[in-house]
Design a protein around this motif. Sequence first.
Motif, short mmCIF file in Angstrom:
data_model
loop_
_atom_site.label_atom_id
_atom_site.label_comp_id
_atom_site.label_asym_id
_atom_site.label_seq_id
_atom_site.Cartn_x
_atom_site.Cartn_y
_atom_site.Cartn_z
N ALA A 8 -9.06 -4.16 5.36
CA ALA A 8 -9.25 -2.73 5.42
C ALA A 8 -8.48 -1.86 4.72
CB ALA A 8 -9.42 -2.26 7.17
N ARG A 9 -7.42 -2.18 4.54
CA ARG A 9 -6.25 -1.32 3.83
C ARG A 9 -6.97 -1.38 2.26
NH1 ARG A 9 -0.28 -1.96 4.90
NH2 ARG A 9 -0.75 -0.07 6.26
N THR A 10 -7.23 -2.57 1.93
CA THR A 10 -7.79 -2.65 0.47
C THR A 10 -8.88 -1.97 0.23
OG1 THR A 10 -6.63 -4.90 0.46
CG2 THR A 10 -8.57 -4.25 -1.28
N ARG A 11 -9.99 -1.96 1.33
CA ARG A 11 -10.99 -1.26 1.23
C ARG A 11 -11.12 0.11 0.97
NH1 ARG A 11 -12.99 -5.47 4.64
NH2 ARG A 11 -12.71 -4.00 6.46
N ALA A 12 -10.01 0.67 1.90
CA ALA A 12 -9.51 1.96 1.62
C ALA A 12 -9.05 2.40 0.51
CB ALA A 12 -8.67 2.41 2.82
N ALA A 13 -8.32 1.67 -0.13
CA ALA A 13 -7.71 1.95 -1.44
C ALA A 13 -8.61 1.87 -2.47
CB ALA A 13 -6.61 0.91 -1.81
N ILE A 14 -9.72 1.01 -2.35
CA ILE A 14 -10.66 0.68 -3.45
C ILE A 14 -11.60 2.19 -3.34
CG2 ILE A 14 -13.07 -0.37 -3.73
CD1 ILE A 14 -11.61 -2.94 -2.84
N ARG A 15 -11.98 2.65 -1.97
CA ARG A 15 -12.70 3.92 -1.88
C ARG A 15 -11.97 5.11 -2.82
NH1 ARG A 15 -13.72 1.75 3.04
NH2 ARG A 15 -12.23 3.05 4.38
N ARG A 16 -10.62 5.20 -2.52
CA ARG A 16 -9.90 6.14 -3.01
C ARG A 16 -10.21 6.11 -4.65
NH1 ARG A 16 -6.32 5.14 0.99
NH2 ARG A 16 -4.98 3.73 -0.15
N VAL A 17 -9.80 4.90 -5.14
CA VAL A 17 -9.98 4.52 -6.68
C VAL A 17 -11.47 5.20 -7.07
CG1 VAL A 17 -10.03 3.05 -8.50
CG2 VAL A 17 -8.13 3.06 -6.94
N GLU A 18 -12.40 4.57 -6.06
CA GLU A 18 -13.76 5.02 -6.69
C GLU A 18 -13.82 6.50 -6.64
OE1 GLU A 18 -16.12 0.85 -4.96
OE2 GLU A 18 -15.77 2.62 -3.84
N ASP A 19 -13.63 7.03 -5.64
CA ASP A 19 -13.63 8.55 -5.45
C ASP A 19 -12.83 9.37 -6.59
OD1 ASP A 19 -15.30 8.35 -3.27
OD2 ASP A 19 -13.53 8.77 -2.05
N LEU A 71 -5.78 0.30 -8.85
CA LEU A 71 -5.16 0.02 -7.45
C LEU A 71 -3.75 0.12 -7.12
CD1 LEU A 71 -7.94 -2.64 -6.29
CD2 LEU A 71 -7.54 -0.58 -5.30
N PRO A 72 -3.26 0.20 -6.03
CA PRO A 72 -1.86 -0.14 -6.01
C PRO A 72 -1.76 -1.59 -5.74
CG PRO A 72 -2.84 0.95 -4.00
CD PRO A 72 -3.93 0.93 -5.01
N LEU A 73 -0.39 -1.82 -5.94
CA LEU A 73 -0.08 -3.20 -5.93
C LEU A 73 -0.69 -4.41 -4.78
CD1 LEU A 73 1.21 -5.48 -7.78
CD2 LEU A 73 3.35 -4.80 -6.31
N GLY A 74 -0.36 -3.80 -3.72
CA GLY A 74 -0.90 -4.64 -2.48
C GLY A 74 -2.51 -4.91 -2.63
N ALA A 75 -3.25 -4.08 -2.90
CA ALA A 75 -4.47 -3.94 -3.09
C ALA A 75 -4.87 -4.77 -4.07
CB ALA A 75 -5.16 -2.44 -2.93
N ARG A 76 -4.45 -4.47 -5.20
CA ARG A 76 -4.62 -5.19 -6.45
C ARG A 76 -4.53 -6.61 -6.31
NH1 ARG A 76 -0.44 -3.74 -10.31
NH2 ARG A 76 -1.40 -1.58 -9.84
N ARG A 77 -3.49 -7.42 -5.47
CA ARG A 77 -3.39 -8.63 -5.03
C ARG A 77 -4.50 -8.97 -4.23
NH1 ARG A 77 2.51 -7.81 -3.58
NH2 ARG A 77 3.59 -7.97 -5.43
N ASP A 78 -4.98 -8.35 -3.16
CA ASP A 78 -5.81 -8.58 -2.29
C ASP A 78 -7.29 -8.91 -3.01
OD1 ASP A 78 -7.21 -9.35 0.18
OD2 ASP A 78 -7.24 -7.25 0.78
#
Length: 116
Positions: A8-19, A71-78
């Motif tokens: 869920a944290r990665t999905r939130a980071a993806i949404r921020r990047v997309e926005d 993406l930030p590092l954690g989301a990038r790894r995920d």
Amino acid sequence: MRVRGVSARTRAAIRRVEDQEMWPNAVAKALSRLEWAFQQPGRYLNASETPSPGLEVEDARDDLELALRLLPLGARRDLGRLIKRIDEEYERRTLPEPNNTEWAVFGWWWTRARER
């Protein structure tokens, strides 16, 4: 659209990047396009008779690469774990194309040939 297979944290980071940097559902649509291509029958991925810029599987992989860079590092790894599996399947279902080496600056996936 929802990106499956990530936290869920990665999905939130993806949404921020997309926005902020991309467009709505860019990552989910890119994943969906690649998933659809991999579901097609045959050993090798088919190439379009007439290329459709922006709609090819290589373009989808470009979109994923852009997301990874932003993406930030954690989301990038995920997300990277999903993309690693995609890359392995893409490589398995395409062939090296030595005449496309100049395209390597855009990504190694542009140096692979699909069946026509």
